[in-house]
Design a protein around this motif. Sequence first.
Motif, PDB file in Angstrom:
ATOM      1  N   LEU A   1      -2.111  -2.570   1.833  1.00 38.70           N
ATOM      2  CA  LEU A   1      -2.584  -1.967   0.585  1.00 38.70           C
ATOM      3  C   LEU A   1      -4.038  -1.543   0.646  1.00 38.70           C
ATOM      4  CD1 LEU A   1      -1.002  -4.345  -2.071  1.00 38.70           C
ATOM      5  CD2 LEU A   1      -0.292  -2.028  -1.502  1.00 38.70           C
ATOM      6  N   GLU A   2      -4.868  -2.368   1.257  1.00 37.20           N
ATOM      7  CA  GLU A   2      -6.299  -2.090   1.307  1.00 37.20           C
ATOM      8  C   GLU A   2      -6.624  -0.858   2.153  1.00 37.20           C
ATOM      9  OE1 GLU A   2      -8.688  -5.737   1.819  1.00 37.20           O
ATOM     10  OE2 GLU A   2      -6.834  -6.777   1.276  1.00 37.20           O
ATOM     11  N   ASP A   3      -5.667  -0.389   2.945  1.00 35.61           N
ATOM     12  CA  ASP A   3      -5.863   0.845   3.703  1.00 35.61           C
ATOM     13  C   ASP A   3      -5.755   2.077   2.804  1.00 35.61           C
ATOM     14  OD1 ASP A   3      -6.068  -0.675   6.001  1.00 35.61           O
ATOM     15  OD2 ASP A   3      -3.995  -0.300   6.632  1.00 35.61           O
ATOM     16  N   TYR A   4      -5.165   1.923   1.628  1.00 34.42           N
ATOM     17  CA  TYR A   4      -4.891   3.047   0.748  1.00 34.42           C
ATOM     18  C   TYR A   4      -5.674   3.026  -0.557  1.00 34.42           C
ATOM     19  CZ  TYR A   4      -1.167   3.717   4.029  1.00 34.42           C
ATOM     20  OH  TYR A   4      -0.475   3.909   5.199  1.00 34.42           O
TER      21      TYR A   4
ATOM     22  N   MET B   1      -6.639  -2.644  -4.946  1.00 34.73           N
ATOM     23  CA  MET B   1      -5.490  -3.524  -4.714  1.00 34.73           C
ATOM     24  C   MET B   1      -5.716  -4.352  -3.464  1.00 34.73           C
ATOM     25  SD  MET B   1      -1.956  -1.541  -5.616  1.00 34.73           S
ATOM     26  CE  MET B   1      -1.059  -3.090  -5.581  1.00 34.73           C
ATOM     27  N   GLN B   2      -5.267  -5.607  -3.537  1.00 36.08           N
ATOM     28  CA  GLN B   2      -5.329  -6.501  -2.388  1.00 36.08           C
ATOM     29  C   GLN B   2      -4.048  -7.311  -2.300  1.00 36.08           C
ATOM     30  OE1 GLN B   2      -8.719  -8.990  -3.115  1.00 36.08           O
ATOM     31  NE2 GLN B   2     -10.024  -7.754  -1.814  1.00 36.08           N
TER      32      GLN B   2
ATOM     33  N   THR C   1       6.321   5.054  -7.232  1.00 33.50           N
ATOM     34  CA  THR C   1       7.017   5.368  -5.991  1.00 33.50           C
ATOM     35  C   THR C   1       6.165   6.336  -5.191  1.00 33.50           C
ATOM     36  OG1 THR C   1       8.241   7.217  -6.948  1.00 33.50           O
ATOM     37  CG2 THR C   1       9.312   5.061  -7.007  1.00 33.50           C
ATOM     38  N   ILE C   2       6.319   6.252  -3.879  1.00 34.23           N
ATOM     39  CA  ILE C   2       5.695   7.195  -2.960  1.00 34.23           C
ATOM     40  C   ILE C   2       6.830   7.708  -2.096  1.00 34.23           C
ATOM     41  CG2 ILE C   2       3.982   7.513  -1.137  1.00 34.23           C
ATOM     42  CD1 ILE C   2       2.530   5.003  -2.346  1.00 34.23           C
ATOM     43  N   THR C   3       7.172   8.983  -2.292  1.00 38.37           N
ATOM     44  CA  THR C   3       8.361   9.522  -1.636  1.00 38.37           C
ATOM     45  C   THR C   3       8.097  10.908  -1.054  1.00 38.37           C
ATOM     46  OG1 THR C   3       9.164  10.456  -3.725  1.00 38.37           O
ATOM     47  CG2 THR C   3       9.975   8.262  -3.134  1.00 38.37           C
ATOM     48  N   THR C   4       9.058  11.347  -0.280  1.00 43.88           N
ATOM     49  CA  THR C   4       9.043  12.699   0.276  1.00 43.88           C
ATOM     50  C   THR C   4      10.491  13.165   0.421  1.00 43.88           C
ATOM     51  OG1 THR C   4       8.111  14.104   2.012  1.00 43.88           O
ATOM     52  CG2 THR C   4       9.062  12.000   2.714  1.00 43.88           C
TER      53      THR C   4
ATOM     54  N   TRP D   1      -4.818   6.152  -4.727  1.00 49.51           N
ATOM     55  CA  TRP D   1      -3.660   6.245  -3.839  1.00 49.51           C
ATOM     56  C   TRP D   1      -3.593   7.628  -3.192  1.00 49.51           C
ATOM     57  CZ3 TRP D   1      -0.416   3.205  -1.394  1.00 49.51           C
ATOM     58  CH2 TRP D   1      -0.297   1.887  -1.809  1.00 49.51           C
ATOM     59  N   GLU D   2      -3.833   8.664  -3.992  1.00 51.96           N
ATOM     60  CA  GLU D   2      -3.801  10.024  -3.457  1.00 51.96           C
ATOM     61  C   GLU D   2      -4.823  10.182  -2.336  1.00 51.96           C
ATOM     62  OE1 GLU D   2      -4.266  14.681  -4.906  1.00 51.96           O
ATOM     63  OE2 GLU D   2      -4.531  13.070  -6.378  1.00 51.96           O
ATOM     64  N   GLN D   3      -6.037   9.730  -2.571  1.00 50.57           N
ATOM     65  CA  GLN D   3      -7.076   9.839  -1.549  1.00 50.57           C
ATOM     66  C   GLN D   3      -6.725   9.015  -0.312  1.00 50.57           C
ATOM     67  OE1 GLN D   3      -9.660  11.992  -1.593  1.00 50.57           O
ATOM     68  NE2 GLN D   3      -9.845  11.354   0.526  1.00 50.57           N
ATOM     69  N   GLY D   4      -6.212   7.813  -0.512  1.00 51.83           N
ATOM     70  CA  GLY D   4      -5.814   6.970   0.617  1.00 51.83           C
ATOM     71  C   GLY D   4      -4.709   7.588   1.454  1.00 51.83           C
ATOM     72  N   LEU D   5      -3.728   8.184   0.788  1.00 52.47           N
ATOM     73  CA  LEU D   5      -2.630   8.838   1.504  1.00 52.47           C
ATOM     74  C   LEU D   5      -3.117  10.066   2.244  1.00 52.47           C
ATOM     75  CD1 LEU D   5       0.081   8.381  -1.229  1.00 52.47           C
ATOM     76  CD2 LEU D   5       0.148   7.362   1.052  1.00 52.47           C
ATOM     77  N   LYS D   6      -4.020  10.833   1.651  1.00 49.88           N
ATOM     78  CA  LYS D   6      -4.588  12.005   2.326  1.00 49.88           C
ATOM     79  C   LYS D   6      -5.348  11.573   3.569  1.00 49.88           C
ATOM     80  CE  LYS D   6      -5.203  15.175  -1.564  1.00 49.88           C
ATOM     81  NZ  LYS D   6      -6.200  15.797  -2.463  1.00 49.88           N
TER      82      LYS D   6
END
Length: 122
Positions: free
Chosen positions: A25-28, A32-33, A76-79, A114-119
């Motif tokens: 989680l902390e990577d994104y 959150m931890q 959710t995080i989906t594609t 989350w958006e920035q972490g995923l990018k």
Amino acid sequence: MEFFRIINKQVTEKQLQDTIKPSSLEDYTVTMQFIEDSNPNFLGLTLWGEFLISYDKIKGGIRFTLLDCPNALSWTITTGFPPEREQILIHCTINRTKKPDEFIEEINEFLDEWEQGLKTKF
């Protein structure tokens, strides 16, 4: 209420499921931890406090739910599905039709993280 973010990154369902886990989680996101495993769920810290959180692999990606949240916050995080089949979609819901503006802003900030972490990670 529903909230969406569309991220212009091409990934697979498997990449999402293999990369985004409670322990990562902390990577994104910085708010959150991961605290501890509580099979099948986990204890996590969010900007709203500590919650028992479910993590599920679902068709297209993953789902998190704050199990003891009075607003039933889930995302959710989906594609691979509409509205953008070739991009990452974050879909967040709460079980209310109206909330104070401050809370809505916090949800949007949470999704922005989350958006920035995923990018960054993809």
